[in-house]
Design a protein around this motif. Sequence first.
Motif, PDB file in Angstrom:
ATOM      1  N   ARG A 409       0.836  -1.206   0.000  1.00 39.47           N
ATOM      2  CA  ARG A 409       0.000   0.000   0.000  1.00 39.47           C
ATOM      3  C   ARG A 409       0.872   1.259   0.000  1.00 39.47           C
ATOM      4  NH1 ARG A 409      -2.268   4.037  -0.281  1.00 39.47           N
ATOM      5  NH2 ARG A 409      -4.239   4.768   0.658  1.00 39.47           N
ATOM      6  N   ALA A 410       1.949   1.219   0.750  1.00 38.53           N
ATOM      7  CA  ALA A 410       2.850   2.376   0.810  1.00 38.53           C
ATOM      8  C   ALA A 410       3.562   2.589  -0.519  1.00 38.53           C
ATOM      9  CB  ALA A 410       3.868   2.179   1.930  1.00 38.53           C
ATOM     10  N   ILE A 411       3.930   1.514  -1.189  1.00 43.39           N
ATOM     11  CA  ILE A 411       4.659   1.635  -2.447  1.00 43.39           C
ATOM     12  C   ILE A 411       3.794   2.274  -3.522  1.00 43.39           C
ATOM     13  CG2 ILE A 411       5.619   0.250  -4.337  1.00 43.39           C
ATOM     14  CD1 ILE A 411       6.786  -1.603  -2.250  1.00 43.39           C
ATOM     15  N   GLY A 412       2.492   2.035  -3.470  1.00 45.30           N
ATOM     16  CA  GLY A 412       1.610   2.582  -4.485  1.00 45.30           C
ATOM     17  C   GLY A 412       1.079   3.970  -4.195  1.00 45.30           C
ATOM     18  N   GLU A 413       1.483   4.596  -3.112  1.00 41.64           N
ATOM     19  CA  GLU A 413       0.967   5.922  -2.758  1.00 41.64           C
ATOM     20  C   GLU A 413       1.558   6.997  -3.683  1.00 41.64           C
ATOM     21  OE1 GLU A 413      -0.944   8.934  -1.550  1.00 41.64           O
ATOM     22  OE2 GLU A 413      -1.425   6.923  -0.854  1.00 41.64           O
ATOM     23  N   THR A 414       0.719   7.986  -4.026  1.00 38.75           N
ATOM     24  CA  THR A 414       1.136   9.024  -4.971  1.00 38.75           C
ATOM     25  C   THR A 414       1.012  10.427  -4.393  1.00 38.75           C
ATOM     26  OG1 THR A 414       0.427   7.627  -6.814  1.00 38.75           O
ATOM     27  CG2 THR A 414       0.783   9.967  -7.273  1.00 38.75           C
ATOM     28  N   MET A 415      -0.190  10.799  -3.938  1.00 39.13           N
ATOM     29  CA  MET A 415      -0.448  12.200  -3.601  1.00 39.13           C
ATOM     30  C   MET A 415       0.424  12.696  -2.453  1.00 39.13           C
ATOM     31  SD  MET A 415      -2.375  13.059  -5.932  1.00 39.13           S
ATOM     32  CE  MET A 415      -2.361  14.749  -5.350  1.00 39.13           C
ATOM     33  N   ILE A 416       0.638  11.871  -1.453  1.00 41.35           N
ATOM     34  CA  ILE A 416       1.490  12.300  -0.339  1.00 41.35           C
ATOM     35  C   ILE A 416       2.903  12.576  -0.826  1.00 41.35           C
ATOM     36  CG2 ILE A 416       2.520  11.577   1.845  1.00 41.35           C
ATOM     37  CD1 ILE A 416      -0.017  10.083   2.475  1.00 41.35           C
ATOM     38  N   VAL A 417       3.398  11.714  -1.718  1.00 38.68           N
ATOM     39  CA  VAL A 417       4.767  11.875  -2.207  1.00 38.68           C
ATOM     40  C   VAL A 417       4.888  13.139  -3.053  1.00 38.68           C
ATOM     41  CG1 VAL A 417       6.601  10.789  -3.536  1.00 38.68           C
ATOM     42  CG2 VAL A 417       5.073   9.380  -2.157  1.00 38.68           C
ATOM     43  N   VAL A 418       3.881  13.414  -3.870  1.00 40.18           N
ATOM     44  CA  VAL A 418       3.934  14.602  -4.728  1.00 40.18           C
ATOM     45  C   VAL A 418       4.070  15.868  -3.893  1.00 40.18           C
ATOM     46  CG1 VAL A 418       2.605  16.021  -6.334  1.00 40.18           C
ATOM     47  CG2 VAL A 418       2.670  13.551  -6.615  1.00 40.18           C
ATOM     48  N   LEU A 419       3.297  15.970  -2.815  1.00 41.17           N
ATOM     49  CA  LEU A 419       3.281  17.192  -2.014  1.00 41.17           C
ATOM     50  C   LEU A 419       4.334  17.208  -0.921  1.00 41.17           C
ATOM     51  CD1 LEU A 419      -0.591  17.639  -1.643  1.00 41.17           C
ATOM     52  CD2 LEU A 419       0.943  18.730  -3.280  1.00 41.17           C
ATOM     53  N   ALA A 420       4.788  16.039  -0.478  1.00 43.68           N
ATOM     54  CA  ALA A 420       5.699  15.993   0.670  1.00 43.68           C
ATOM     55  C   ALA A 420       7.136  15.676   0.296  1.00 43.68           C
ATOM     56  CB  ALA A 420       5.212  14.956   1.689  1.00 43.68           C
ATOM     57  N   ALA A 421       7.360  14.988  -0.834  1.00 39.08           N
ATOM     58  CA  ALA A 421       8.728  14.604  -1.207  1.00 39.08           C
ATOM     59  C   ALA A 421       9.189  15.249  -2.498  1.00 39.08           C
ATOM     60  CB  ALA A 421       8.835  13.084  -1.322  1.00 39.08           C
ATOM     61  N   GLY A 422       8.290  15.892  -3.233  1.00 43.63           N
ATOM     62  CA  GLY A 422       8.695  16.560  -4.458  1.00 43.63           C
ATOM     63  C   GLY A 422       8.718  15.626  -5.651  1.00 43.63           C
ATOM     64  N   VAL A 423       9.227  16.140  -6.756  1.00 40.65           N
ATOM     65  CA  VAL A 423       9.257  15.382  -8.008  1.00 40.65           C
ATOM     66  C   VAL A 423      10.683  15.223  -8.534  1.00 40.65           C
ATOM     67  CG1 VAL A 423       6.930  16.078  -8.677  1.00 40.65           C
ATOM     68  CG2 VAL A 423       8.871  17.500  -9.337  1.00 40.65           C
ATOM     69  N   ALA A 424      11.675  15.561  -7.724  1.00 40.76           N
ATOM     70  CA  ALA A 424      13.071  15.466  -8.165  1.00 40.76           C
ATOM     71  C   ALA A 424      13.530  14.015  -8.087  1.00 40.76           C
ATOM     72  CB  ALA A 424      13.965  16.348  -7.294  1.00 40.76           C
ATOM     73  N   ALA A 425      14.025  13.493  -9.218  1.00 42.69           N
ATOM     74  CA  ALA A 425      14.495  12.099  -9.276  1.00 42.69           C
ATOM     75  C   ALA A 425      15.948  12.045  -8.819  1.00 42.69           C
ATOM     76  CB  ALA A 425      14.331  11.552 -10.690  1.00 42.69           C
ATOM     77  N   ASN A 426      16.140  12.166  -7.512  1.00 41.75           N
ATOM     78  CA  ASN A 426      17.491  12.129  -6.950  1.00 41.75           C
ATOM     79  C   ASN A 426      17.841  10.719  -6.503  1.00 41.75           C
ATOM     80  OD1 ASN A 426      17.734  14.928  -7.257  1.00 41.75           O
ATOM     81  ND2 ASN A 426      16.775  15.301  -5.268  1.00 41.75           N
ATOM     82  N   LEU A 427      19.133  10.463  -6.475  1.00 40.25           N
ATOM     83  CA  LEU A 427      19.646   9.180  -5.963  1.00 40.25           C
ATOM     84  C   LEU A 427      20.548   9.503  -4.784  1.00 40.25           C
ATOM     85  CD1 LEU A 427      19.691   6.124  -6.374  1.00 40.25           C
ATOM     86  CD2 LEU A 427      21.656   6.418  -7.885  1.00 40.25           C
ATOM     87  N   THR A 428      20.005   9.394  -3.573  1.00 42.51           N
ATOM     88  CA  THR A 428      20.731   9.794  -2.370  1.00 42.51           C
ATOM     89  C   THR A 428      20.307   8.923  -1.201  1.00 42.51           C
ATOM     90  OG1 THR A 428      21.130  11.620  -0.838  1.00 42.51           O
ATOM     91  CG2 THR A 428      18.972  11.525  -1.872  1.00 42.51           C
ATOM     92  N   LEU A 429      21.167   8.861  -0.187  1.00 47.80           N
ATOM     93  CA  LEU A 429      20.846   8.149   1.043  1.00 47.80           C
ATOM     94  C   LEU A 429      20.441   9.097   2.160  1.00 47.80           C
ATOM     95  CD1 LEU A 429      23.701   5.451   1.133  1.00 47.80           C
ATOM     96  CD2 LEU A 429      21.301   5.130   0.525  1.00 47.80           C
ATOM     97  N   ASN A 430      20.489  10.386   1.899  1.00 48.17           N
ATOM     98  CA  ASN A 430      20.148  11.384   2.913  1.00 48.17           C
ATOM     99  C   ASN A 430      18.630  11.514   3.006  1.00 48.17           C
ATOM    100  OD1 ASN A 430      19.921  13.500   4.664  1.00 48.17           O
ATOM    101  ND2 ASN A 430      21.224  14.906   3.497  1.00 48.17           N
ATOM    102  N   PRO A 431      18.016  11.136   4.130  1.00 49.57           N
ATOM    103  CA  PRO A 431      16.559  11.225   4.240  1.00 49.57           C
ATOM    104  C   PRO A 431      16.047  12.646   4.364  1.00 49.57           C
ATOM    105  CG  PRO A 431      17.485  10.554   6.337  1.00 49.57           C
ATOM    106  CD  PRO A 431      18.631  10.583   5.348  1.00 49.57           C
ATOM    107  N   PHE A 432      16.965  13.620   4.506  1.00 47.59           N
ATOM    108  CA  PHE A 432      16.547  15.011   4.642  1.00 47.59           C
ATOM    109  C   PHE A 432      16.447  15.722   3.295  1.00 47.59           C
ATOM    110  CE2 PHE A 432      19.114  14.574   8.770  1.00 47.59           C
ATOM    111  CZ  PHE A 432      18.039  13.977   9.402  1.00 47.59           C
ATOM    112  N   GLU A 433      16.731  15.014   2.214  1.00 47.25           N
ATOM    113  CA  GLU A 433      16.652  15.600   0.879  1.00 47.25           C
ATOM    114  C   GLU A 433      15.431  15.062   0.140  1.00 47.25           C
ATOM    115  OE1 GLU A 433      20.247  14.971  -1.232  1.00 47.25           O
ATOM    116  OE2 GLU A 433      21.502  16.094   0.185  1.00 47.25           O
TER     117      GLU A 433
END
Length: 490
Positions: A409-433
Amino acid sequence: MSWGLLLTIIVFIGVVGYVLGNARAKNQIATATEKPHSRAHYHGWWVFLLAVLPALFFMAAWSAGSYAYVDRAVSEQLPAQTEDSAIASRSLALGMVHNLAEGLRRIEGDPAFAQVPQSFEELRPILAERGVALASDTQDYMIPIALDLNAMQDNAAMIGTVLAILIALGGAYLGLRSVRPRSRARNNVERVITWGLLAASTIAILTTVGIVFSMLFETIHFFRSVSLSNFFLGTVWDPRFAAAGAEAQEGQFGLIPLLAGTVYIAFVAMLFAVPVGLMAAIYMAEYASKRVRSVVKPLLEVLAGIPTIVYGFFAMVTVGPFLRDISAAIAGGPGFIQAQSVLTAGLVMGIMLIPFVSSLSDDIITAVPRAMRDGSLGLGATRSETIKRVILPAALPGIVGALLLTASRAIGETMIVVLAAGVAANLTLNPFEAMTTITVKIVNQLTGDLEFTSPQTLVAFALGMTLFVLTLGMNVFALYIVRKYREQYE
């Protein structure tokens, strides 16, 4: 007559048939000298089914057939120059005729328009007053064609209505004539129900198969333009073609940043949701009184009914700025936590997942046999020791299955990620980015003007297929664990 009213009439005929069939069966059973095969209400249901089902099948077939016939007849009336144009242009002209016909229905029966204007320039303001918006390139020749379309649709609807009612009456008549003490009405009704259940299961399966194949064919089309290594092994997401004559003609469609963001955000969400949800489930199942449980569990499950877009707003307006300001206060300058980050999305998504974890885990814990609890307590173990050494080990397979279902269920979530994590396709281990997920990029690639022949659009199907395989694997594994648990403890 509308299809809704026709359906009501057919069901009414079926109900009347049920009442008459039930009454007739009771009278015959009361005076019969032989043992009846079926109870009276089965005869009533058989009459109902004979009256309703054939009429419904006819309605569906007539609706599809008449629509295709009318469309073909209208298409043949289009001017000859349209036939020489592209298929899309001819389809567009047919669609404009349909829109015009719907608009003309707004003025049907209006005494002020006993004769419809034959000029589109005169007709446009009339329809605009009634809230009908038409394309600016609508032609005058479409007006009589639209009128013919309405007339053909009305005739087809009238003929279909009469035939459907006659079929319903005929079915009810045949059903009433078949009422006999030894009639196998029960077998007939159960056979129809069995076929209905089989049809429902088949529709569900075919829908799933259709979804898979619709994605699969477009995915194959995508990989004809983009190499597998570019997609599955690429670390850069930049879905644009290079300039003509350049070496890299495929663009950058790297899946790894999106897959990493999907798994990372889901992991952070589970890291927050699992302890809270599991502890809440243990409390409600083992410690809470019935009164407290009846209040706390519904309140906790209210979270599951909140739309995900609301969680997204909560993350964007409250949680993200709060984490940014806290980090700024700690660092004494610019904050090291971005307002849109993996932590923000994972934290809010974890709040959303708490009721899933708690509800599923609570049901699994309460399903552990009571004898195991009593045996442990009878041997002198405390309640906490019983939970830790008996109940949780017994419920562990089911809890793991519940957690895997929650993770999918978490893997398929969209709207929260769009507004809370952005749309930048970064490859990082820093959870603050900021990072993004597969579902967000599917939305991005299918937004705006679409050309379903370009890799920039077709990549959405490849991403969807990847996400489908990922979640399917997790669900299958979770169901396997749950099934194993049930076989062991039921």
